[in-house]
Design an enzyme around this catalytic site. Structure first.
Site, PDB file in Angstrom:
ATOM      1  N   TYR A  28       0.830  -1.213   0.000  1.00  0.00           N
ATOM      2  CA  TYR A  28       0.000   0.000   0.000  1.00  0.00           C
ATOM      3  C   TYR A  28       0.864   1.262   0.000  1.00  0.00           C
ATOM      4  O   TYR A  28       0.694   2.155  -0.833  1.00  0.00           O
ATOM      5  CB  TYR A  28      -0.900  -0.026   1.243  1.00  0.00           C
ATOM      6  CG  TYR A  28      -1.773   1.199   1.421  1.00  0.00           C
ATOM      7  CD1 TYR A  28      -2.761   1.525   0.494  1.00  0.00           C
ATOM      8  CD2 TYR A  28      -1.631   2.034   2.543  1.00  0.00           C
ATOM      9  CE1 TYR A  28      -3.579   2.631   0.673  1.00  0.00           C
ATOM     10  CE2 TYR A  28      -2.445   3.140   2.728  1.00  0.00           C
ATOM     11  CZ  TYR A  28      -3.414   3.436   1.791  1.00  0.00           C
ATOM     12  OH  TYR A  28      -4.219   4.544   1.964  1.00  0.00           O
TER      13      TYR A  28
HETATM   14  N1  LIG Z   1      -9.410   5.098   5.402  1.00  0.00           N
HETATM   15  C1  LIG Z   1      -8.271   5.639   5.798  1.00  0.00           C
HETATM   16  O1  LIG Z   1      -7.889   5.570   6.989  1.00  0.00           O
HETATM   17  C2  LIG Z   1      -7.415   6.407   4.823  1.00  0.00           C
HETATM   18  C3  LIG Z   1      -6.325   7.133   5.323  1.00  0.00           C
HETATM   19  C4  LIG Z   1      -5.515   7.839   4.437  1.00  0.00           C
HETATM   20  C5  LIG Z   1      -5.808   7.833   3.084  1.00  0.00           C
HETATM   21  N2  LIG Z   1      -6.869   7.116   2.615  1.00  0.00           N
HETATM   22  C6  LIG Z   1      -7.152   7.134   1.182  1.00  0.00           C
HETATM   23  O2  LIG Z   1      -8.451   7.634   1.004  1.00  0.00           O
HETATM   24  C7  LIG Z   1      -8.989   7.136  -0.218  1.00  0.00           C
HETATM   25  C8  LIG Z   1     -10.407   6.638   0.007  1.00  0.00           C
HETATM   26  O3  LIG Z   1     -10.363   5.558   0.919  1.00  0.00           O
HETATM   27  P1  LIG Z   1     -11.605   5.131   1.825  1.00  0.00           P
HETATM   28  O4  LIG Z   1     -11.097   4.967   3.194  1.00  0.00           O
HETATM   29  O5  LIG Z   1     -12.785   5.998   1.567  1.00  0.00           O
HETATM   30  O6  LIG Z   1     -11.852   3.650   1.249  1.00  0.00           O
HETATM   31  P2  LIG Z   1     -13.163   2.893   0.743  1.00  0.00           P
HETATM   32  O7  LIG Z   1     -14.326   3.227   1.572  1.00  0.00           O
HETATM   33  O8  LIG Z   1     -12.746   1.475   0.622  1.00  0.00           O
HETATM   34  O9  LIG Z   1     -13.380   3.501  -0.707  1.00  0.00           O
HETATM   35  C9  LIG Z   1     -12.501   3.227  -1.753  1.00  0.00           C
HETATM   36  C10 LIG Z   1     -13.148   3.690  -3.039  1.00  0.00           C
HETATM   37  O10 LIG Z   1     -12.276   3.359  -4.136  1.00  0.00           O
HETATM   38  C11 LIG Z   1     -13.042   2.703  -5.129  1.00  0.00           C
HETATM   39  N3  LIG Z   1     -12.227   1.762  -5.885  1.00  0.00           N
HETATM   40  C12 LIG Z   1     -11.472   0.756  -5.379  1.00  0.00           C
HETATM   41  N4  LIG Z   1     -10.950   0.043  -6.391  1.00  0.00           N
HETATM   42  C13 LIG Z   1     -11.392   0.612  -7.552  1.00  0.00           C
HETATM   43  C14 LIG Z   1     -11.195   0.326  -8.931  1.00  0.00           C
HETATM   44  N5  LIG Z   1     -10.452  -0.706  -9.327  1.00  0.00           N
HETATM   45  N6  LIG Z   1     -11.781   1.125  -9.847  1.00  0.00           N
HETATM   46  C15 LIG Z   1     -12.551   2.183  -9.450  1.00  0.00           C
HETATM   47  N7  LIG Z   1     -12.768   2.505  -8.169  1.00  0.00           N
HETATM   48  C16 LIG Z   1     -12.193   1.725  -7.234  1.00  0.00           C
HETATM   49  C17 LIG Z   1     -14.136   1.967  -4.354  1.00  0.00           C
HETATM   50  O11 LIG Z   1     -15.274   1.753  -5.179  1.00  0.00           O
HETATM   51  P3  LIG Z   1     -15.698   0.362  -5.846  1.00  0.00           P
HETATM   52  O12 LIG Z   1     -15.351  -0.725  -4.902  1.00  0.00           O
HETATM   53  O13 LIG Z   1     -17.168   0.557  -6.071  1.00  0.00           O
HETATM   54  O14 LIG Z   1     -14.938   0.310  -7.140  1.00  0.00           O
HETATM   55  C18 LIG Z   1     -14.483   2.993  -3.297  1.00  0.00           C
HETATM   56  O15 LIG Z   1     -15.418   3.918  -3.775  1.00  0.00           O
HETATM   57  C19 LIG Z   1      -8.001   6.061  -0.703  1.00  0.00           C
HETATM   58  O16 LIG Z   1      -7.187   6.588  -1.718  1.00  0.00           O
HETATM   59  C20 LIG Z   1      -7.161   5.774   0.520  1.00  0.00           C
HETATM   60  O17 LIG Z   1      -5.855   5.323   0.168  1.00  0.00           O
HETATM   61  C21 LIG Z   1      -7.680   6.410   3.456  1.00  0.00           C
END
Ligand SMILES: NC(=O)c1ccc[n+]([C@@H]2O[C@H](COP(=O)([O-])OP(=O)(O)OC[C@H]3O[C@@H](n4cnc5c(N)ncnc54)[C@H](OP(=O)(O)O)[C@@H]3O)[C@@H](O)[C@H]2O)c1
Length: 297
Positions: free
Chosen positions: A190
């Site tokens: 990651y």
């Molecule tokens: N959660 C944390 O603690 C955290 C911390 C720092 C940064 N982030 C970053 O924040 C961002 C959002 O994360 P989140 O926590 O909201 O995660 P999440 O709830 O799992 O959402 C991830 C999103 O990415 C989409 N996605 C995944 N694979 C995909 C693909 N192959 N094609 C198109 N869309 C895709 C998913 O939609 P589908 O499954 O419908 O495709 C979903 O809408 C990410 O970039 C993550 O690295 C998260």
């Protein structure tokens, strides 16, 4: 253990958590409306979590939001909710790891809307697995690179030319504090893929600025979403709701700074550079101790 729980609970929400994750809180409503009203904003990963919350917030503030993700039903639901509330959103179901599909997406978006004002590169996937459990899992590294690096690169290759030709636009990268603090055990796939896009994005930003296309890298702290939920150690760490994190994205679109990050990540980055070897030795020792304890159980 019972005695420490209230302390941990106080740390994981409330003012301390706010101070550690999002000290500036919500964005000014009028400023957001002025920044996005009538603008076309593309948000990837808009079906769940931070992307969904961001898309909803921007659409309510008057943006035309283009929602990209794989899960059609979830996108349809967001579009319907927004339409019912008088806002405008369009769903573009796409697997961002499919390069032909991303090319088709950018072509279609430009044909249907003429241009995009703001791109929020948010879709992502995390994997937490030690390297000893990954020896026969090359696909972990391929998959994280595909969604966290190659997909968003391809998307910008398709959208950036028209933004630069118009001489305006803003790019937002949802990165993680993990790329700024010492590399943590179990997060190799990651963190490496997020770091790859962080570096690509900042390099591109330095070129696009000459055409008045601005860019913000957001180094998010923990957000309580389906991505972070499986990691039980995160339950006792201060984190934001998707809606709180979406306020940070909105602030990036209003103020257009080069970087948004929790204050302590700046400190950690400097400290890491200054005392890298001892710090990595401590992290490594801690990992080895944890592993031993697990073996003895
Ligand atoms: N959660 C944390 O603690 C955290 C911390 C720092 C940064 N982030 C970053 O924040 C961002 C959002 O994360 P989140 O926590 O909201 O995660 P999440 O709830 O799992 O959402 C991830 C999103 O990415 C989409 N996605 C995944 N694979 C995909 C693909 N192959 N094609 C198109 N869309 C895709 C998913 O939609 P589908 O499954 O419908 O495709 C979903 O809408 C990410 O970039 C993550 O690295 C998260």
């Amino acid at each position: 253990m019972a005695g420490i729980n209230p302390v941990l609970a106080a740390l994981t929400r409330g003012p301390v958590a706010d101070w550690l994750t999002n000290p500036r809180g919500g964005v000014d409503e009028r400023a957001l409306r002025d920044a996005v009203h009538g603008k076309i904003v593309l948000v990837t990963g808009a079906s769940f979590g931070l992307g969904e919350a961001t898309a909803r917030r921007l659409a309510h503030a008057g943006a035309t939001v283009l929602l990209v993700a794989r899960t059609r039903d979830a996108l349809r639901e967001v579009v319907k909710d927004l339409a019912d509330a008088g806002s405008t959103a369009h769903a573009y179901p796409t697997d961002l790891t499919d390069m032909d599909a991303v090319a088709a997406l950018t072509e279609r978006v430009l044909a249907e809307h003429g241009h995009v004002d703001v791109v929020v590169s948010n879709a992502g996937k995390s994997i937490r697995r030690s390297i000893s459990d990954s020896y026969d899992r090359m696909h972990d590294f391929e998959r994280t690179m595909a969604i966290n690096y190659l997909g968003p690169v391809k998307l910008l290759l398709g959208l950036l030319p028209s933004m630069r030709a118009r001489g305006e636009g803003h790019l937002v990268n949802i990165s993680t504090i993990g790329v700024r603090i010492p590399p943590a055990p179990r997060w190799a796939a990651y963190q490496a893929s997020k770091t790859a896009f962080d570096v690509f994005f900042r390099s591109v930003a330095s070129e696009a600025a000459s055409d008045h296309v601005t860019a913000t890298s957001i180094y998010m702290a923990l957000i309580k979403t389906r991505m972070s939920a499986p990691t039980k150690t995160f339950d006792n760490i201060p984190g934001m709701s998707p809606e709180e994190a979406a306020e940070i994205v909105c602030r990036a679109i209003v103020d257009r700074p080069a970087k948004i990050s929790p204050w302590w990540a700046d400190v950690a980055e400097v400290a890491t550079a200054a005392v890298r070897r001892p710090l990595e030795a401590v992290v490594s020792k801690r990992f080895a101790l944890g592993r031993r304890r697990k073996e003895l159980r």
